[in-house]
Design a protein around this motif. Structure first.
Motif, short mmCIF file in Angstrom:
data_model
loop_
_atom_site.label_atom_id
_atom_site.label_comp_id
_atom_site.label_asym_id
_atom_site.label_seq_id
_atom_site.Cartn_x
_atom_site.Cartn_y
_atom_site.Cartn_z
N PHE A 114 0.83 -1.20 0.00
CA PHE A 114 0.00 0.00 0.00
C PHE A 114 0.86 1.25 0.00
O PHE A 114 2.02 1.21 0.43
CB PHE A 114 -0.85 0.05 1.29
CG PHE A 114 -2.01 -0.89 1.30
CD1 PHE A 114 -3.28 -0.45 0.92
CD2 PHE A 114 -1.86 -2.22 1.70
CE1 PHE A 114 -4.36 -1.31 0.94
CE2 PHE A 114 -2.95 -3.08 1.72
CZ PHE A 114 -4.19 -2.63 1.34
N VAL A 115 0.29 2.36 -0.44
CA VAL A 115 0.86 3.67 -0.13
C VAL A 115 -0.19 4.48 0.61
O VAL A 115 -1.39 4.30 0.37
CB VAL A 115 1.29 4.48 -1.38
CG1 VAL A 115 2.64 4.02 -1.88
CG2 VAL A 115 0.24 4.44 -2.46
N ALA A 116 0.29 5.35 1.49
CA ALA A 116 -0.61 6.20 2.25
C ALA A 116 -0.06 7.62 2.27
O ALA A 116 1.15 7.83 2.27
CB ALA A 116 -0.76 5.67 3.67
N ILE A 117 -0.97 8.57 2.25
CA ILE A 117 -0.57 9.98 2.28
C ILE A 117 -0.14 10.35 3.70
O ILE A 117 -0.70 9.85 4.67
CB ILE A 117 -1.72 10.87 1.76
CG1 ILE A 117 -1.24 12.30 1.51
CG2 ILE A 117 -2.92 10.84 2.70
CD1 ILE A 117 -2.24 13.14 0.71
N THR A 118 0.87 11.18 3.83
CA THR A 118 1.34 11.64 5.14
C THR A 118 0.70 13.00 5.45
O THR A 118 0.13 13.63 4.56
CB THR A 118 2.86 11.85 5.12
OG1 THR A 118 3.15 12.86 4.14
CG2 THR A 118 3.61 10.57 4.76
N PRO A 119 0.81 13.46 6.70
CA PRO A 119 0.34 14.82 6.99
C PRO A 119 1.03 15.86 6.09
O PRO A 119 0.39 16.80 5.63
CB PRO A 119 0.72 15.02 8.47
CG PRO A 119 0.69 13.63 9.03
CD PRO A 119 1.19 12.73 7.92
N ALA A 120 2.32 15.67 5.81
CA ALA A 120 3.01 16.60 4.91
C ALA A 120 2.42 16.54 3.50
O ALA A 120 2.30 17.57 2.83
CB ALA A 120 4.51 16.26 4.86
#
Lengths: 161, 161
Positions: B106-112
């Motif tokens: 998976f990939v996930a978006i970070t807060p940045a």
């Protein structure tokens, strides 16, 4: 820029515009993916190969500076040189270095390159007809031309920063 | 294919169609080059970064399988993994490997990543408005949406070989 960005609440896209924009992007992406796949299957060329060969057959002598080709195709320099290297290996083009000319090297189409594009072009055009022009009305064709020209005009009018 | 290729004189494009097709391709190329440049200047993102981040913000949890992302963006696997690696390095996304799951990581978006797209999106939309929607009429907007939908429908109707 034609309109300076003076506010933070500059008009966004309304629903109709946002919908048109998303459909346009999706259509282009999916269409190019399909055209690329069919071109590869039919003629063993990628769309990128095809674009390079078309540029080369469109000029007298079939020979152009690499920098000029990159400008015409709007490709980054690194993409250009990687791609050309692959096409040289397949003998579709040759590269002519000129060490004593600061304006850089040339690429030229080979007889094999000319044969490849001659075979590929009519097949590719048939695919374009089937997927695009058989699917839309003459009015939509006219609108496509018209709006494309308007956007190109807008791009030309605005100087790049 | 819907129509088998039985003849060599299948209809080519007439002048109006060929002109529309060339203008469409040129417009898309030049528009994307400009949008990419402005996005980079304004927000330090490429169009590819932008597209990935939009996909991730559009789904609950901001997390998607790499394969699914590649399918949504119509990217080749190798382009996908190179690009994601660069985005991981910039901490816009994280990659979550699952060794015990054959369906892949998976990939996930970070807060940045969320902060980056939050800043970039309104600027990008303003550029799109300025370069596209301020340049064409409401009728052309409607035509763009309509013909894009027709081509998408055509693509869906024709099974891929």
């Amino acid at each position: 820029m034609s309109s300076p960005d003076t506010s933070t609440d500059t008009a966004w896209l309304d629903d109709t515009e946002a919908q048109a924009w998303r459909s346009f992007l999706r259509m282009h992406t999916q269409l190019m993916a399909r055209l690329g796949r069919e071109l590869q299957t039919d003629s063993d060329l990628s769309l990128a190969d095809f674009d390079v060969l078309v540029q080369l057959t469109d000029i007298p002598g079939g020979r152009i500076r690499v920098l000029e080709l990159a400008r015409a195709l709007r490709w980054e320099k690194s993409r250009m040189s990687h791609h050309l290297a692959r096409m040289v290996k397949r003998e579709l083009i040759v590269r002519e270095e000129c060490a004593n000319d600061r304006r850089g090297s040339f690429v030229a189409i080979t007889p094999a390159g000319r044969a490849a594009i001659r075979t590929a072009a009519p097949r590719h055009v048939r695919t374009v007809r089937r997927l695009v022009f058989d699917a839309i009305t003459p009015e939509q064709v006219a609108a496509l031309a018209g709006l494309s020209e308007e956007v190109l005009r807008q791009l030309e009018e605005e100087p790049v920063d």
